[in-house]
Design a protein around this motif. Structure first.
Motif, PDB file in Angstrom:
ATOM      1  N   ILE A 200       0.822  -1.204   0.000  1.00 25.41           N
ATOM      2  CA  ILE A 200       0.000   0.000   0.000  1.00 25.41           C
ATOM      3  C   ILE A 200       0.861   1.262   0.000  1.00 25.41           C
ATOM      4  O   ILE A 200       0.581   2.225  -0.704  1.00 25.41           O
ATOM      5  N   GLY A 201       1.925   1.258   0.831  1.00 29.24           N
ATOM      6  CA  GLY A 201       2.785   2.435   0.884  1.00 29.24           C
ATOM      7  C   GLY A 201       3.907   2.272   1.891  1.00 29.24           C
ATOM      8  O   GLY A 201       3.828   1.418   2.791  1.00 29.24           O
ATOM      9  N   PRO A 202       4.976   3.091   1.796  1.00 28.54           N
ATOM     10  CA  PRO A 202       6.122   2.969   2.703  1.00 28.54           C
ATOM     11  C   PRO A 202       5.801   3.298   4.160  1.00 28.54           C
ATOM     12  O   PRO A 202       6.299   2.638   5.067  1.00 28.54           O
ATOM     13  N   VAL A 203       4.977   4.336   4.366  1.00 27.23           N
ATOM     14  CA  VAL A 203       4.610   4.689   5.739  1.00 27.23           C
ATOM     15  C   VAL A 203       3.750   3.595   6.346  1.00 27.23           C
ATOM     16  O   VAL A 203       3.953   3.181   7.503  1.00 27.23           O
ATOM     17  N   GLU A 204       2.794   3.096   5.586  1.00 27.79           N
ATOM     18  CA  GLU A 204       1.931   2.000   6.062  1.00 27.79           C
ATOM     19  C   GLU A 204       2.773   0.784   6.442  1.00 27.79           C
ATOM     20  O   GLU A 204       2.571   0.156   7.482  1.00 27.79           O
ATOM     21  N   GLY A 205       3.739   0.455   5.582  1.00 23.97           N
ATOM     22  CA  GLY A 205       4.595  -0.699   5.852  1.00 23.97           C
ATOM     23  C   GLY A 205       5.452  -0.517   7.085  1.00 23.97           C
ATOM     24  O   GLY A 205       5.609  -1.440   7.891  1.00 23.97           O
ATOM     25  N   ALA A 206       6.014   0.686   7.268  1.00 26.63           N
ATOM     26  CA  ALA A 206       6.860   0.959   8.432  1.00 26.63           C
ATOM     27  C   ALA A 206       6.062   0.886   9.729  1.00 26.63           C
ATOM     28  O   ALA A 206       6.499   0.278  10.715  1.00 26.63           O
ATOM     29  N   MET A 207       4.880   1.505   9.752  1.00 25.31           N
ATOM     30  CA  MET A 207       4.058   1.496  10.956  1.00 25.31           C
ATOM     31  C   MET A 207       3.549   0.090  11.270  1.00 25.31           C
ATOM     32  O   MET A 207       3.430  -0.315  12.424  1.00 25.31           O
ATOM     33  N   SER A 208       3.256  -0.669  10.229  1.00 24.26           N
ATOM     34  CA  SER A 208       2.810  -2.044  10.422  1.00 24.26           C
ATOM     35  C   SER A 208       3.939  -2.895  10.988  1.00 24.26           C
ATOM     36  O   SER A 208       3.719  -3.742  11.852  1.00 24.26           O
ATOM     37  N   SER A 209       5.170  -2.646  10.515  1.00 25.32           N
ATOM     38  CA  SER A 209       6.336  -3.371  11.032  1.00 25.32           C
ATOM     39  C   SER A 209       6.533  -3.093  12.515  1.00 25.32           C
ATOM     40  O   SER A 209       6.808  -4.009  13.299  1.00 25.32           O
ATOM     41  N   LEU A 210       6.406  -1.833  12.888  1.00 20.12           N
ATOM     42  CA  LEU A 210       6.519  -1.466  14.304  1.00 20.12           C
ATOM     43  C   LEU A 210       5.435  -2.150  15.123  1.00 20.12           C
ATOM     44  O   LEU A 210       5.688  -2.652  16.226  1.00 20.12           O
ATOM     45  N   SER A 211       4.230  -2.186  14.578  1.00 19.58           N
ATOM     46  CA  SER A 211       3.094  -2.770  15.296  1.00 19.58           C
ATOM     47  C   SER A 211       3.321  -4.248  15.608  1.00 19.58           C
ATOM     48  O   SER A 211       2.882  -4.732  16.654  1.00 19.58           O
ATOM     49  N   ILE A 212       3.985  -4.955  14.707  1.00 20.07           N
ATOM     50  CA  ILE A 212       4.255  -6.379  14.942  1.00 20.07           C
ATOM     51  C   ILE A 212       5.031  -6.572  16.236  1.00 20.07           C
ATOM     52  O   ILE A 212       4.683  -7.399  17.086  1.00 20.07           O
ATOM     53  N   ALA A 213       6.117  -5.799  16.387  1.00 19.83           N
ATOM     54  CA  ALA A 213       6.973  -5.951  17.563  1.00 19.83           C
ATOM     55  C   ALA A 213       6.266  -5.519  18.837  1.00 19.83           C
ATOM     56  O   ALA A 213       6.255  -6.254  19.839  1.00 19.83           O
ATOM     57  N   VAL A 214       5.653  -4.331  18.813  1.00 14.77           N
ATOM     58  CA  VAL A 214       5.000  -3.814  20.020  1.00 14.77           C
ATOM     59  C   VAL A 214       3.789  -4.662  20.386  1.00 14.77           C
ATOM     60  O   VAL A 214       3.567  -4.981  21.565  1.00 14.77           O
ATOM     61  N   ALA A 215       3.005  -5.056  19.390  1.00 13.06           N
ATOM     62  CA  ALA A 215       1.829  -5.889  19.664  1.00 13.06           C
ATOM     63  C   ALA A 215       2.242  -7.236  20.238  1.00 13.06           C
ATOM     64  O   ALA A 215       1.555  -7.793  21.107  1.00 13.06           O
ATOM     65  N   GLY A 216       3.368  -7.770  19.768  1.00 14.17           N
ATOM     66  CA  GLY A 216       3.851  -9.043  20.309  1.00 14.17           C
ATOM     67  C   GLY A 216       4.186  -8.934  21.793  1.00 14.17           C
ATOM     68  O   GLY A 216       3.826  -9.802  22.596  1.00 14.17           O
ATOM     69  N   ILE A 217       4.868  -7.843  22.159  1.00 11.40           N
ATOM     70  CA  ILE A 217       5.233  -7.626  23.565  1.00 11.40           C
ATOM     71  C   ILE A 217       3.981  -7.430  24.423  1.00 11.40           C
ATOM     72  O   ILE A 217       3.848  -8.044  25.498  1.00 11.40           O
ATOM     73  N   LEU A 218       3.076  -6.595  23.955  1.00  8.06           N
ATOM     74  CA  LEU A 218       1.857  -6.319  24.729  1.00  8.06           C
ATOM     75  C   LEU A 218       0.976  -7.567  24.852  1.00  8.06           C
ATOM     76  O   LEU A 218       0.368  -7.807  25.901  1.00  8.06           O
ATOM     77  N   THR A 219       0.908  -8.347  23.798  1.00  8.46           N
ATOM     78  CA  THR A 219       0.112  -9.583  23.846  1.00  8.46           C
ATOM     79  C   THR A 219       0.685 -10.551  24.873  1.00  8.46           C
ATOM     80  O   THR A 219      -0.064 -11.207  25.613  1.00  8.46           O
ATOM     81  N   ALA A 220       2.007 -10.648  24.904  1.00  9.40           N
ATOM     82  CA  ALA A 220       2.649 -11.526  25.888  1.00  9.40           C
ATOM     83  C   ALA A 220       2.365 -11.067  27.318  1.00  9.40           C
ATOM     84  O   ALA A 220       2.340 -11.886  28.248  1.00  9.40           O
ATOM     85  N   LEU A 221       2.125  -9.760  27.493  1.00 13.74           N
ATOM     86  CA  LEU A 221       1.806  -9.226  28.820  1.00 13.74           C
ATOM     87  C   LEU A 221       0.317  -9.340  29.134  1.00 13.74           C
ATOM     88  O   LEU A 221      -0.070  -9.635  30.278  1.00 13.74           O
ATOM     89  N   PHE A 222      -0.545  -9.105  28.133  1.00 12.59           N
ATOM     90  CA  PHE A 222      -1.992  -9.104  28.350  1.00 12.59           C
ATOM     91  C   PHE A 222      -2.573 -10.511  28.494  1.00 12.59           C
ATOM     92  O   PHE A 222      -3.508 -10.714  29.283  1.00 12.59           O
ATOM     93  N   CYS A 223      -2.040 -11.460  27.740  1.00 12.40           N
ATOM     94  CA  CYS A 223      -2.644 -12.802  27.722  1.00 12.40           C
ATOM     95  C   CYS A 223      -2.668 -13.485  29.093  1.00 12.40           C
ATOM     96  O   CYS A 223      -3.687 -14.087  29.464  1.00 12.40           O
ATOM     97  N   PRO A 224      -1.574 -13.430  29.884  1.00 17.75           N
ATOM     98  CA  PRO A 224      -1.643 -14.041  31.219  1.00 17.75           C
ATOM     99  C   PRO A 224      -2.734 -13.434  32.098  1.00 17.75           C
ATOM    100  O   PRO A 224      -3.344 -14.131  32.917  1.00 17.75           O
ATOM    101  N   LEU A 225      -2.988 -12.143  31.911  1.00 19.01           N
ATOM    102  CA  LEU A 225      -4.062 -11.484  32.679  1.00 19.01           C
ATOM    103  C   LEU A 225      -5.427 -11.917  32.170  1.00 19.01           C
ATOM    104  O   LEU A 225      -6.357 -12.151  32.956  1.00 19.01           O
ATOM    105  N   ALA A 226      -5.537 -12.049  30.831  1.00 16.06           N
ATOM    106  CA  ALA A 226      -6.807 -12.430  30.230  1.00 16.06           C
ATOM    107  C   ALA A 226      -7.211 -13.851  30.585  1.00 16.06           C
ATOM    108  O   ALA A 226      -8.394 -14.155  30.729  1.00 16.06           O
ATOM    109  N   VAL A 227      -6.208 -14.726  30.740  1.00 16.02           N
ATOM    110  CA  VAL A 227      -6.499 -16.131  31.089  1.00 16.02           C
ATOM    111  C   VAL A 227      -7.293 -16.224  32.383  1.00 16.02           C
ATOM    112  O   VAL A 227      -8.161 -17.086  32.542  1.00 16.02           O
TER     113      VAL A 227
END
Length: 231
Positions: A200-227
């Protein structure tokens, strides 16, 4: 036949690459968004294993090198992020808040489904990390009592769905800001969605790349609480 096909050490790698190449060819030939190479490649591999009588563990053992490349491939997404570093710096608070909201909605939606449909606990845990890469999601699922193989399958399906529908969803909800598109796609559809964001575009790709890493960290923190909130 299965014995003959599995004599080579790298037959699984060749099968995987061949199936993906065939899927890519069909996508270019048809021009259809639903002809996703990953989706078609997965279907081709499944059909091949069923028809040839080769077991899934044998295929996984032979195709192992492809899986090992998953982490380096994910890390390489830092390149477009570096190119758009200035945009990230100026909008850091909004971008990180958006990613956190995406993770919260993803995990919250599974909690609602678990309560509404009385899902088995192991199945519900397996679904919680559906929007992050398999390298993170499978580990989180296994640690919390889920089924890593189910988690992997759901993560792949989530990514393919996001890859196919991202442009239409952005258009439907009139999301025009490039950074917002990237954050939404990356938070919801991890690396497979990021492949579409890069198109779609360079900015979209860059922000999506960042989201992968941050979302992975946050998911690892949120999931134990959600369980603890599961029925």
């Amino acid at each position: 036949m299965a014995e003959l096909l599995t004599q080579g050490a790298a037959w699984g790698v060749l099968l995987t690459l061949g199936a993906f190449a065939l899927g890519t060819f069909l996508q270019k030939k048809t021009g259809r968004a639903w002809c996703n190479p990953l989706l078609l490649g997965s279907v081709f591999v499944i059909l091949f294993l069923r028809l040839s009588g080769i077991s899934c563990p044998d295929y996984q053992a032979s195709a192992g090198p492809v899986s090992w490349l998953l982490l380096p491939a994910t890390i390489s997404l830092a390149a477009p992020l570096y190119e758009q570093w200035e945009a990230l710096r100026k909008n850091a608070a909004a971008i990180l808040t958006g990613i956190a909201a995406g993770v919260a909605v993803s995990v919250g939606a599974i909690l609602i489904l678990a309560w509404a449909f009385h899902l088995d606990r192991a199945a519900a845990v397996s679904l919680l990390p559906k929007s992050v890469t398999t390298a993170i999601g499978a580990d989180v699922s296994g640690e919390l009592g889920g089924i890593p193989t189910l988690t992997t399958a759901v993560i792949i399906l989530t990514g393919i769905f996001g890859n196919l529908t991202a442009p239409a969803i952005c258009k439907l909800f009139r999301i025009t800001e490039p950074a917002a598109k990237g954050v939404g796609i990356g938070s919801a559809a991890h690396a497979i969605g990021t492949a579409r964001a890069l198109e779609i575009g360079p900015v979209e790709g860059a922000m999506s790349s960042l989201s992968i890493a941050v979302a992975g960290i946050l998911t690892a923190l949120f999931c134990p609480l959600a369980v603890n909130l599961l029925p």
